[in-house]
Scaffold this active site. Structure first.
Site, PDB file in Angstrom:
ATOM      1  CB  SER A 181       4.194   1.018  -3.479  1.00 40.21           C
ATOM      2  OG  SER A 181       3.197   0.269  -4.135  1.00 40.21           O
ATOM      3  CG  ASP A 224      -6.432   0.351  -8.999  1.00 39.29           C
ATOM      4  OD1 ASP A 224      -5.286  -0.146  -8.833  1.00 39.29           O
ATOM      5  OD2 ASP A 224      -6.799   1.387  -8.414  1.00 39.29           O
ATOM      6  CD  GLU A 225      -7.234  -1.557  -4.395  1.00 40.23           C
ATOM      7  OE1 GLU A 225      -6.502  -2.500  -3.985  1.00 40.23           O
ATOM      8  OE2 GLU A 225      -7.280  -0.451  -3.846  1.00 40.23           O
ATOM      9  CG  MET A 242      -2.163  -0.824   1.071  1.00 40.99           C
ATOM     10  SD  MET A 242      -3.209  -0.774   2.530  1.00 40.99           S
ATOM     11  CE  MET A 242      -3.971   0.856   2.366  1.00 40.99           C
ATOM     12  CB  CYS A 252      11.652  -1.914   5.405  1.00 44.01           C
ATOM     13  SG  CYS A 252      12.138  -1.923   7.144  1.00 44.01           S
ATOM     14  CG  HIS A 270      11.181  -1.314  11.035  1.00 45.34           C
ATOM     15  ND1 HIS A 270      12.129  -0.676  10.279  1.00 45.34           N
ATOM     16  CD2 HIS A 270      11.687  -1.395  12.291  1.00 45.34           C
ATOM     17  CE1 HIS A 270      13.169  -0.366  11.050  1.00 45.34           C
ATOM     18  NE2 HIS A 270      12.926  -0.792  12.282  1.00 45.34           N
ATOM     19  CB  SER A 316      -3.913   3.781  -7.601  1.00 43.11           C
ATOM     20  OG  SER A 316      -4.412   2.660  -6.907  1.00 43.11           O
TER      21      SER A 316
HETATM   22  P1  ADP Z   1      -1.135   2.401  -3.976  1.00 33.93           P
HETATM   23  O1  ADP Z   1      -2.117   2.268  -5.113  1.00 33.93           O
HETATM   24  O2  ADP Z   1       0.111   1.586  -4.178  1.00 33.93           O
HETATM   25  O3  ADP Z   1      -1.735   2.200  -2.598  1.00 33.93           O
HETATM   26  P2  ADP Z   1      -1.319   5.224  -4.487  1.00 33.93           P
HETATM   27  O4  ADP Z   1      -0.959   5.450  -5.931  1.00 33.93           O
HETATM   28  O5  ADP Z   1      -2.768   5.214  -4.123  1.00 33.93           O
HETATM   29  O6  ADP Z   1      -0.586   3.883  -3.981  1.00 33.93           O
HETATM   30  O7  ADP Z   1      -0.648   6.323  -3.557  1.00 33.93           O
HETATM   31  C1  ADP Z   1       0.716   6.650  -3.600  1.00 33.93           C
HETATM   32  C2  ADP Z   1       0.883   7.931  -2.792  1.00 33.93           C
HETATM   33  O8  ADP Z   1       0.719   7.633  -1.405  1.00 33.93           O
HETATM   34  C3  ADP Z   1       2.245   8.573  -2.844  1.00 33.93           C
HETATM   35  O9  ADP Z   1       2.416   9.365  -3.998  1.00 33.93           O
HETATM   36  C4  ADP Z   1       2.213   9.452  -1.593  1.00 33.93           C
HETATM   37  O10 ADP Z   1       1.553  10.681  -1.874  1.00 33.93           O
HETATM   38  C5  ADP Z   1       1.310   8.689  -0.637  1.00 33.93           C
HETATM   39  N1  ADP Z   1       1.969   8.063   0.525  1.00 33.93           N
HETATM   40  C6  ADP Z   1       1.411   7.947   1.762  1.00 33.93           C
HETATM   41  N2  ADP Z   1       2.225   7.282   2.611  1.00 33.93           N
HETATM   42  C7  ADP Z   1       3.333   6.936   1.913  1.00 33.93           C
HETATM   43  C8  ADP Z   1       4.544   6.206   2.231  1.00 33.93           C
HETATM   44  N3  ADP Z   1       4.780   5.708   3.443  1.00 33.93           N
HETATM   45  N4  ADP Z   1       5.463   6.048   1.248  1.00 33.93           N
HETATM   46  C9  ADP Z   1       5.243   6.552   0.023  1.00 33.93           C
HETATM   47  N5  ADP Z   1       4.141   7.231  -0.332  1.00 33.93           N
HETATM   48  C10 ADP Z   1       3.184   7.439   0.587  1.00 33.93           C
END
Ligand code: ADP
Length: 201
Positions: free
Chosen positions: A19, A98-99, A17, A193, A196, A22
């Site tokens: 990363s 997505d998802e 999550m 990571c 952790h 999306s």
């Molecule tokens: P995913 O679909 O992988 O959950 P999103 O594309 O929805 O990711 O969101 C990515 C965004 O989340 C990043 O651009 C940043 O703004 C935010 N974010 C929040 N917490 C973190 C974190 N610990 N590391 C990196 N990005 C984070």
């Protein structure tokens, strides 16, 4: 299903999550739309009826999407078999999910069929669940994909690249056996990571 052009393939985007999965899916889809390709984005619906919605990233970008209750609904939508909206008669050039980890096992044959028909198929999802175990259909999609991008977030404890999703219930690490849906619990998720990431036994 009718093919618009050849060169179909699977692109998989995975990571924990936050990363940017999306974000990356939306970037790829919006670029194809700017180039006047037709793209359809599917995401899992909580209920079983499909509806028009959007996919959104944690950082605010979004794209139009169709929420579906099953892979079969996505297939029906693409085949133009009755529905609520103006239905496509030809396959789009790009189909994204997505998802993807929340889709049923039918996603694999659907994705392969689309790719065989010349569609660029983009699938974004969690490679690992909160326990650190391979998530649903993702392992098979990863094996079958032509292209795989593994994204990392930033560990909320140490700042290292985060590859895991930490689940916290009432502020403490969730147990391996905690149900995926906990009614009334104070739940949170954090990028962590390997060092952790904690799962209680
Ligand atoms: P995913 O679909 O992988 O959950 P999103 O594309 O929805 O990711 O969101 C990515 C965004 O989340 C990043 O651009 C940043 O703004 C935010 N974010 C929040 N917490 C973190 C974190 N610990 N590391 C990196 N990005 C984070």
């Amino acid at each position: 299903l009718k093919s618009p052009y050849s060169g179909g393939h699977l692109e998989v985007i995975v990571g924990p999550m936050f990363s940017g999965k999306s974000e990356e899916l939306i970037r790829r889809v919006n670029r194809s739309v700017i180039a006047r390709q037709r793209a359809v984005v599917f995401k899992p619906a909580i209920d079983t009826r499909y509806h028009l919605t959007r996919v959104a990233s944690h950082s605010g970008q979004s794209a139009e999407a169709v929420a579906v209750g099953s892979t079969q609904e996505a297939r029906a939508y693409l085949s133009g078999e009755g529905g609520l909206f103006g239905l496509p008669t030809d396959l789009p050039q790009v189909v994204a999910f997505d998802e993807a980890q929340f889709f049923d096992a039918g996603l694999v044959p659907l994705a392969l069929e689309l790719a065989d028909q010349g569609v660029r198929v983009i699938l974004a999802g969690l490679d690992l669940d909160f326990r650190g175990e391979p998530f649903g259909v993702m392992p098979e999609l990863l094996s079958r994909a032509e292209s795989v991008e593994k994204l990392t977030a930033i560990c909320m404890v140490c700042g290292a690249p985060a590859t895991r999703t930490q689940r916290l219930i009432g502020g403490v690490p969730a147990r391996f056996d905690d149900p995926v849906v906990l009614v009334g619990a104070q739940e949170a998720y954090e990028a962590r990571c390997r060092v952790h990431h904690q799962v209680r036994s």
